[in-house]
Design an enzyme around this catalytic site. Sequence first.
Site, PDB file in Angstrom:
ATOM      1  N   HIS A 239       0.818  -1.164   0.074  1.00  0.00           N
ATOM      2  CA  HIS A 239      -0.171   0.048  -0.108  1.00  0.00           C
ATOM      3  C   HIS A 239       0.957   1.169   0.048  1.00  0.00           C
ATOM      4  O   HIS A 239       1.840   1.198   0.545  1.00  0.00           O
ATOM      5  CB  HIS A 239      -0.977   0.131   1.358  1.00  0.00           C
ATOM      6  CG  HIS A 239      -2.199   0.970   1.101  1.00  0.00           C
ATOM      7  ND1 HIS A 239      -1.885   2.418   1.460  1.00  0.00           N
ATOM      8  CD2 HIS A 239      -2.900   0.871   0.631  1.00  0.00           C
ATOM      9  CE1 HIS A 239      -3.215   3.022   1.281  1.00  0.00           C
ATOM     10  NE2 HIS A 239      -3.892   2.050   0.649  1.00  0.00           N
ATOM     11  N   GLU A 297      -7.890  -4.639  -0.888  1.00  0.00           N
ATOM     12  CA  GLU A 297      -8.276  -5.050  -2.060  1.00  0.00           C
ATOM     13  C   GLU A 297      -8.731  -6.526  -2.240  1.00  0.00           C
ATOM     14  O   GLU A 297      -9.291  -7.181  -2.670  1.00  0.00           O
ATOM     15  CB  GLU A 297      -7.400  -4.566  -3.501  1.00  0.00           C
ATOM     16  CG  GLU A 297      -7.257  -3.064  -3.625  1.00  0.00           C
ATOM     17  CD  GLU A 297      -8.707  -2.518  -3.771  1.00  0.00           C
ATOM     18  OE1 GLU A 297      -9.463  -2.946  -4.127  1.00  0.00           O
ATOM     19  OE2 GLU A 297      -8.291  -1.276  -4.093  1.00  0.00           O
TER      20      GLU A 297
HETATM   21  N1  ACO Z   1       4.531  -7.341  -5.419  1.00  0.00           N
HETATM   22  C1  ACO Z   1       5.579  -7.427  -5.273  1.00  0.00           C
HETATM   23  N2  ACO Z   1       6.691  -6.159  -5.114  1.00  0.00           N
HETATM   24  C2  ACO Z   1       5.877  -5.214  -4.420  1.00  0.00           C
HETATM   25  C3  ACO Z   1       4.640  -5.295  -4.224  1.00  0.00           C
HETATM   26  C4  ACO Z   1       3.563  -6.338  -4.569  1.00  0.00           C
HETATM   27  N3  ACO Z   1       2.383  -6.282  -4.288  1.00  0.00           N
HETATM   28  N4  ACO Z   1       4.321  -3.792  -3.600  1.00  0.00           N
HETATM   29  C5  ACO Z   1       5.423  -3.262  -3.548  1.00  0.00           C
HETATM   30  N5  ACO Z   1       6.404  -4.114  -4.269  1.00  0.00           N
HETATM   31  C6  ACO Z   1       7.833  -3.725  -4.339  1.00  0.00           C
HETATM   32  C7  ACO Z   1       7.998  -2.380  -4.922  1.00  0.00           C
HETATM   33  O1  ACO Z   1       8.116  -2.830  -6.475  1.00  0.00           O
HETATM   34  C8  ACO Z   1       9.247  -1.850  -4.679  1.00  0.00           C
HETATM   35  O2  ACO Z   1      10.228  -2.246  -5.071  1.00  0.00           O
HETATM   36  P1  ACO Z   1      11.535  -1.534  -5.514  1.00  0.00           P
HETATM   37  O3  ACO Z   1      12.023  -0.859  -4.166  1.00  0.00           O
HETATM   38  O4  ACO Z   1      12.497  -2.546  -6.040  1.00  0.00           O
HETATM   39  O5  ACO Z   1      11.168  -0.484  -6.411  1.00  0.00           O
HETATM   40  C9  ACO Z   1       9.068  -1.998  -3.066  1.00  0.00           C
HETATM   41  O6  ACO Z   1       8.235  -3.097  -2.720  1.00  0.00           O
HETATM   42  C10 ACO Z   1       8.610  -0.868  -2.086  1.00  0.00           C
HETATM   43  O7  ACO Z   1       7.327  -0.574  -2.723  1.00  0.00           O
HETATM   44  P2  ACO Z   1       6.581   0.671  -1.966  1.00  0.00           P
HETATM   45  O8  ACO Z   1       7.094   1.935  -1.908  1.00  0.00           O
HETATM   46  O9  ACO Z   1       6.138   0.129  -0.997  1.00  0.00           O
HETATM   47  O10 ACO Z   1       5.129   0.463  -2.932  1.00  0.00           O
HETATM   48  P3  ACO Z   1       4.637   1.667  -3.796  1.00  0.00           P
HETATM   49  O11 ACO Z   1       4.124   2.784  -2.703  1.00  0.00           O
HETATM   50  O12 ACO Z   1       5.516   1.904  -4.820  1.00  0.00           O
HETATM   51  O13 ACO Z   1       3.447   0.982  -4.401  1.00  0.00           O
HETATM   52  C11 ACO Z   1       1.280  -0.417  -4.370  1.00  0.00           C
HETATM   53  C12 ACO Z   1       2.146   0.662  -3.584  1.00  0.00           C
HETATM   54  C13 ACO Z   1       1.034   0.414  -5.852  1.00  0.00           C
HETATM   55  C14 ACO Z   1      -0.069  -0.606  -3.798  1.00  0.00           C
HETATM   56  C15 ACO Z   1       1.941  -1.646  -4.643  1.00  0.00           C
HETATM   57  O14 ACO Z   1       2.305  -2.122  -3.435  1.00  0.00           O
HETATM   58  C16 ACO Z   1       1.328  -2.368  -5.691  1.00  0.00           C
HETATM   59  O15 ACO Z   1       1.585  -2.271  -6.807  1.00  0.00           O
HETATM   60  N6  ACO Z   1       0.571  -3.390  -5.134  1.00  0.00           N
HETATM   61  C17 ACO Z   1      -0.146  -4.220  -5.954  1.00  0.00           C
HETATM   62  C18 ACO Z   1      -1.370  -3.765  -6.695  1.00  0.00           C
HETATM   63  C19 ACO Z   1      -2.560  -3.518  -5.463  1.00  0.00           C
HETATM   64  O16 ACO Z   1      -2.796  -4.617  -4.830  1.00  0.00           O
HETATM   65  N7  ACO Z   1      -3.123  -2.441  -5.487  1.00  0.00           N
HETATM   66  C20 ACO Z   1      -4.238  -2.017  -4.633  1.00  0.00           C
HETATM   67  C21 ACO Z   1      -3.656  -1.075  -3.500  1.00  0.00           C
HETATM   68  S1  ACO Z   1      -5.019  -0.934  -2.173  1.00  0.00           S
HETATM   69  C22 ACO Z   1      -5.324   0.507  -2.764  1.00  0.00           C
HETATM   70  O17 ACO Z   1      -4.792   1.264  -3.593  1.00  0.00           O
HETATM   71  C23 ACO Z   1      -6.829   1.143  -2.340  1.00  0.00           C
END
Ligand code: ACO
Length: 355
Positions: A239, A297
């Site tokens: 998130h 979600e």
């Molecule tokens: N699967 C794998 N890797 C992940 C995931 C995931 N679900 N979420 C984050 N990461 C990774 C990122 O790629 C990032 O890697 P990096 O440092 O090598 O670039 C690292 O973990 C840290 O990421 P964050 O900064 O914590 O995440 P960010 O804020 O960029 O993204 C998001 C948040 C878009 C929700 C992401 O976690 C994601 O894409 N999740 C999957 C989609 C999803 O479930 N979306 C619904 C969210 S709930 C809502 O919006 C109401």
Amino acid sequence: MAETVLSDVDGENGRLTVAGYPIEALAPTATFEQTAFLLWNGRLPDSAEEIALRQRLASLRPLNALSLDLVRNAARAKAPVIDSVRMVVAALPTQGNDASDAHAVVAAIPTIVAAHQRVADGEEAIEPRSDLGHAANFLYMLRGTAPSAAEARALETYLNTVIDHGLNASTFVARAIASTGSDLVSCLAGAVGALKGPLHGGAPGPALDMVIEIGQVENAETHMRALLTRGERLMGFGHRVYRTRDPRADVLAAAAERLYASGVDRSLYDLATGVEAVALRLLEEHKPGRSLRTNVEFYTALLLHGLGLPTALFTPTFAVARSVGWAAHVMEQRQSARVIRPQSRYVGPRGLSIP
Ligand code: ACO
């Protein structure tokens, strides 16, 4: 920094407060009408006030002929359900005051969503019932039979859980429009447009798709490792704001557990909880210490699926709930006379001459 008394998203500690109440205490117990009253009035209603709001919303559920035509045409043209919500909300006449407009929009959205889905399925729209609560009536209009108490409670818990969430994109849009002095119907029509975007309201479908693709818990590790190796994300985890577990995921996980224990086919639920355990282990390996946890979600998808809603209805059902929060933010925004006008920094060329 905007100030609000409506909800507080504490991303560091994984806490969500709605008008003073922890989401864990409010969502599973309050009726949808109680939560709406709370957000619109700053306190829970007494029983006469709750009944009055319930009756008022029930009286505004039927759509007029023009709105029904819009919905039928959109459904036959195979438009997304949320497009019917956007069009019909925009077409609603404003009553000239925020409370009346809020009641009209919030009451209409479930009818729009259910009518669109019925027509898209080749069936006739079902007239709303005025003796059922907001959540139970929504399920009734989709199915033609009244839901069980457990099903109505499950949906009500979902609606309460996502009813408001700080200054997210659609809420910001509603407040920006309100700050110009425009009417509440216009504010909510704009907010629906913002919610439609896949980066805001559209993630539960893909979370369920991933579980379905995995098919069996034994396949979960291989499937998800391959996704992570390809640099893809596991849907339903992580998130932007919460740096620990999304508190809404816990509320919805408990609600889903209760729903599936009430006799709904639990094969997909069991698969999903097995997949979740493997996903959490792999994500800890993939990003140690980042605490990528289950988000709202994942369990939204399971809960709404358990209620028989197709994935096409996930985002529109989010709008059923969030319309209350939008309206509350519009009313709160009215207390400020300032137009929301973020500054922009010009980075283009200057001094060009016409050839
Ligand atoms: N699967 C794998 N890797 C992940 C995931 C995931 N679900 N979420 C984050 N990461 C990774 C990122 O790629 C990032 O890697 P990096 O440092 O090598 O670039 C690292 O973990 C840290 O990421 P964050 O900064 O914590 O995440 P960010 O804020 O960029 O993204 C998001 C948040 C878009 C929700 C992401 O976690 C994601 O894409 N999740 C999957 C989609 C999803 O479930 N979306 C619904 C969210 S709930 C809502 O919006 C109401």
